[in-house]
Design a protein around this motif. Structure first.
Motif, PDB file in Angstrom:
ATOM      1  N   SER A  13       0.834  -1.206   0.000  1.00 11.33           N
ATOM      2  CA  SER A  13       0.000   0.000   0.000  1.00 11.33           C
ATOM      3  C   SER A  13       0.867   1.254   0.000  1.00 11.33           C
ATOM      4  N   GLY A  14       2.088   1.157   0.532  1.00  7.75           N
ATOM      5  CA  GLY A  14       2.991   2.305   0.534  1.00  7.75           C
ATOM      6  C   GLY A  14       3.318   2.769  -0.872  1.00  7.75           C
ATOM      7  N   LEU A  15       3.503   1.831  -1.812  1.00  6.69           N
ATOM      8  CA  LEU A  15       3.782   2.190  -3.201  1.00  6.69           C
ATOM      9  C   LEU A  15       2.623   2.987  -3.793  1.00  6.69           C
ATOM     10  N   ILE A  16       1.428   2.532  -3.541  1.00  4.78           N
ATOM     11  CA  ILE A  16       0.246   3.208  -4.082  1.00  4.78           C
ATOM     12  C   ILE A  16       0.085   4.583  -3.452  1.00  4.78           C
ATOM     13  N   GLN A  17       0.299   4.675  -2.150  1.00  9.69           N
ATOM     14  CA  GLN A  17       0.195   5.968  -1.473  1.00  9.69           C
ATOM     15  C   GLN A  17       1.247   6.944  -1.993  1.00  9.69           C
ATOM     16  N   ARG A  18       2.496   6.477  -2.164  1.00  9.29           N
ATOM     17  CA  ARG A  18       3.552   7.353  -2.686  1.00  9.29           C
ATOM     18  C   ARG A  18       3.228   7.825  -4.102  1.00  9.29           C
ATOM     19  N   ALA A  19       2.721   6.911  -4.909  1.00  9.14           N
ATOM     20  CA  ALA A  19       2.369   7.277  -6.284  1.00  9.14           C
ATOM     21  C   ALA A  19       1.254   8.320  -6.294  1.00  9.14           C
ATOM     22  N   ALA A  20       0.247   8.137  -5.454  1.00  7.75           N
ATOM     23  CA  ALA A  20      -0.862   9.100  -5.397  1.00  7.75           C
ATOM     24  C   ALA A  20      -0.363  10.460  -4.914  1.00  7.75           C
ATOM     25  N   ARG A  21       0.497  10.456  -3.892  1.00  5.49           N
ATOM     26  CA  ARG A  21       1.031  11.741  -3.394  1.00  5.49           C
ATOM     27  C   ARG A  21       1.860  12.443  -4.468  1.00  5.49           C
ATOM     28  N   GLN A  22       2.644  11.683  -5.200  1.00  4.08           N
ATOM     29  CA  GLN A  22       3.446  12.291  -6.269  1.00  4.08           C
ATOM     30  C   GLN A  22       2.548  12.883  -7.352  1.00  4.08           C
ATOM     31  N   ARG A  23       1.507  12.155  -7.739  1.00  4.17           N
ATOM     32  CA  ARG A  23       0.582  12.664  -8.750  1.00  4.17           C
ATOM     33  C   ARG A  23      -0.129  13.916  -8.225  1.00  4.17           C
ATOM     34  N   MET A  24      -0.496  13.932  -6.938  1.00  9.30           N
ATOM     35  CA  MET A  24      -1.140  15.102  -6.353  1.00  9.30           C
ATOM     36  C   MET A  24      -0.211  16.307  -6.428  1.00  9.30           C
ATOM     37  N   ARG A  25       1.067  16.102  -6.115  1.00 12.60           N
ATOM     38  CA  ARG A  25       2.039  17.211  -6.198  1.00 12.60           C
ATOM     39  C   ARG A  25       2.137  17.729  -7.624  1.00 12.60           C
ATOM     40  N   CYS A  26       2.188  16.816  -8.583  1.00 10.88           N
ATOM     41  CA  CYS A  26       2.273  17.235  -9.988  1.00 10.88           C
ATOM     42  C   CYS A  26       1.073  18.084 -10.404  1.00 10.88           C
ATOM     43  N   LEU A  27      -0.059  17.791  -9.821  1.00 13.05           N
ATOM     44  CA  LEU A  27      -1.293  18.501 -10.169  1.00 13.05           C
ATOM     45  C   LEU A  27      -1.575  19.696  -9.267  1.00 13.05           C
ATOM     46  N   GLY A  28      -0.757  19.889  -8.237  1.00 15.08           N
ATOM     47  CA  GLY A  28      -0.967  20.990  -7.301  1.00 15.08           C
ATOM     48  C   GLY A  28      -2.137  20.754  -6.362  1.00 15.08           C
ATOM     49  N   LEU A  29      -2.466  19.503  -6.098  1.00 12.87           N
ATOM     50  CA  LEU A  29      -3.568  19.179  -5.193  1.00 12.87           C
ATOM     51  C   LEU A  29      -3.011  18.799  -3.824  1.00 12.87           C
ATOM     52  N   GLU A  51       0.154   3.916 -14.482  1.00 15.45           N
ATOM     53  CA  GLU A  51       1.559   3.783 -14.904  1.00 15.45           C
ATOM     54  C   GLU A  51       2.510   3.879 -13.715  1.00 15.45           C
ATOM     55  N   SER A  52       2.096   4.617 -12.697  1.00 14.82           N
ATOM     56  CA  SER A  52       2.942   4.801 -11.519  1.00 14.82           C
ATOM     57  C   SER A  52       2.949   3.597 -10.589  1.00 14.82           C
ATOM     58  N   VAL A  53       1.937   2.732 -10.675  1.00 16.36           N
ATOM     59  CA  VAL A  53       1.835   1.634  -9.715  1.00 16.36           C
ATOM     60  C   VAL A  53       2.018   0.240 -10.312  1.00 16.36           C
ATOM     61  N   VAL A  54       1.899   0.088 -11.630  1.00 14.48           N
ATOM     62  CA  VAL A  54       2.057  -1.255 -12.189  1.00 14.48           C
ATOM     63  C   VAL A  54       3.519  -1.685 -12.143  1.00 14.48           C
ATOM     64  N   ILE A  55       3.714  -2.964 -11.999  1.00 15.93           N
ATOM     65  CA  ILE A  55       5.056  -3.539 -11.960  1.00 15.93           C
ATOM     66  C   ILE A  55       5.406  -3.984 -13.369  1.00 15.93           C
ATOM     67  N   THR A  56       6.462  -3.416 -13.915  1.00 16.25           N
ATOM     68  CA  THR A  56       6.833  -3.729 -15.295  1.00 16.25           C
ATOM     69  C   THR A  56       8.153  -4.483 -15.385  1.00 16.25           C
ATOM     70  N   GLU A  57       8.647  -4.978 -14.274  1.00 13.30           N
ATOM     71  CA  GLU A  57       9.914  -5.707 -14.306  1.00 13.30           C
ATOM     72  C   GLU A  57       9.689  -7.131 -14.806  1.00 13.30           C
ATOM     73  N   SER A  58      10.489  -7.522 -15.767  1.00 11.73           N
ATOM     74  CA  SER A  58      10.424  -8.865 -16.307  1.00 11.73           C
ATOM     75  C   SER A  58      11.785  -9.191 -16.909  1.00 11.73           C
ATOM     76  N   TRP A  59      11.963 -10.427 -17.324  1.00 13.04           N
ATOM     77  CA  TRP A  59      13.198 -10.806 -18.017  1.00 13.04           C
ATOM     78  C   TRP A  59      12.905 -12.029 -18.884  1.00 13.04           C
TER      79      TRP A  59
END
Length: 186
Positions: A13-29, A51-59
């Motif tokens: 949940s920390g990843l999702i919260q950090r992503a939401a806070r970052q998006r809020m900062r980008c939007l000035g909210l 895009e901020s929360v999906v895991i795209t690591e693969s090999w």
């Protein structure tokens, strides 16, 4: 969870919260409720958050035993029973393409003709799909001891390794949301 099937317990949940806070900062909210209202009315912002929360690591060849078993099944049972039908596969989620390209390389190496191989690869992340379509991969996409496939199917390039067109042409990428487009749509 309701929209893309992402379980906060899996990614944290920390990843999702950090992503939401970052998006809020980008939007000035400043307030989460303001961001929630904004998300409810903006498809563009929803995709930015995804895009901020999906895991795209693969090999490549991440699970070699499973791929080998699948290729064996195709060679021993599927191909002999269907001498001209195309082999159609779905790779979902496909992230940046390592899984569907691994399947394509393994099947081509096993003698499946390229013209009979059709792999549809779907992911929710437009950015991951752009990397997949580009077909150029860095060193993190190549892990483990068995990398002979890299010499067979890739050419070194400035940014890493470029996948041969013969493999790339077996895979068709598209963007989609598995939960909405496939499960809930019926």
């Amino acid at each position: 969870r309701e929209t893309i099937g992402l379980d906060a317990a899996v990614v944290g949940s920390g990843l999702i919260q950090r992503a939401a806070r970052q998006r809020m900062r980008c939007l000035g909210l400043r307030r989460p409720e303001d961001y929630r209202r904004f998300l409810d009315h903006s498809h563009v912002e929803w995709h930015e958050l995804v895009e901020s929360v999906v895991i795209t690591e693969s090999w490549f060849f991440r699970d070699p035993e499973t791929i080998a078993a699948f290729v064996n099944q195709v060679g021993e049972e599927w191909l002999p029973a269907r001498t001209s039908a195309p082999l159609r596969l779905l790779s979902m989620p496909c992230s940046s393409g390592e899984e569907p390209f691994s399947l394509a390389m393994a099947l081509l190496d096993a003698g499946v003709p390229a013209e009979r191989l059709q792999i549809n690869a779907v992911d929710i992340s437009a950015r991951a799909l752009a990397r997949a379509r580009r077909g150029i991969f860095g060193k993190n996409s190549f892990r483990g001891k068995h990398l002979a496939f890299r010499d067979l199917h890739f050419q070194p390039c400035k940014e890493g390794f470029a996948l041969d067109d013969a493999v790339r042409n077996c895979v068709c990428f598209s963007q989609g949301n598995f939960l909405i487009d496939y499960i809930l749509a019926g």
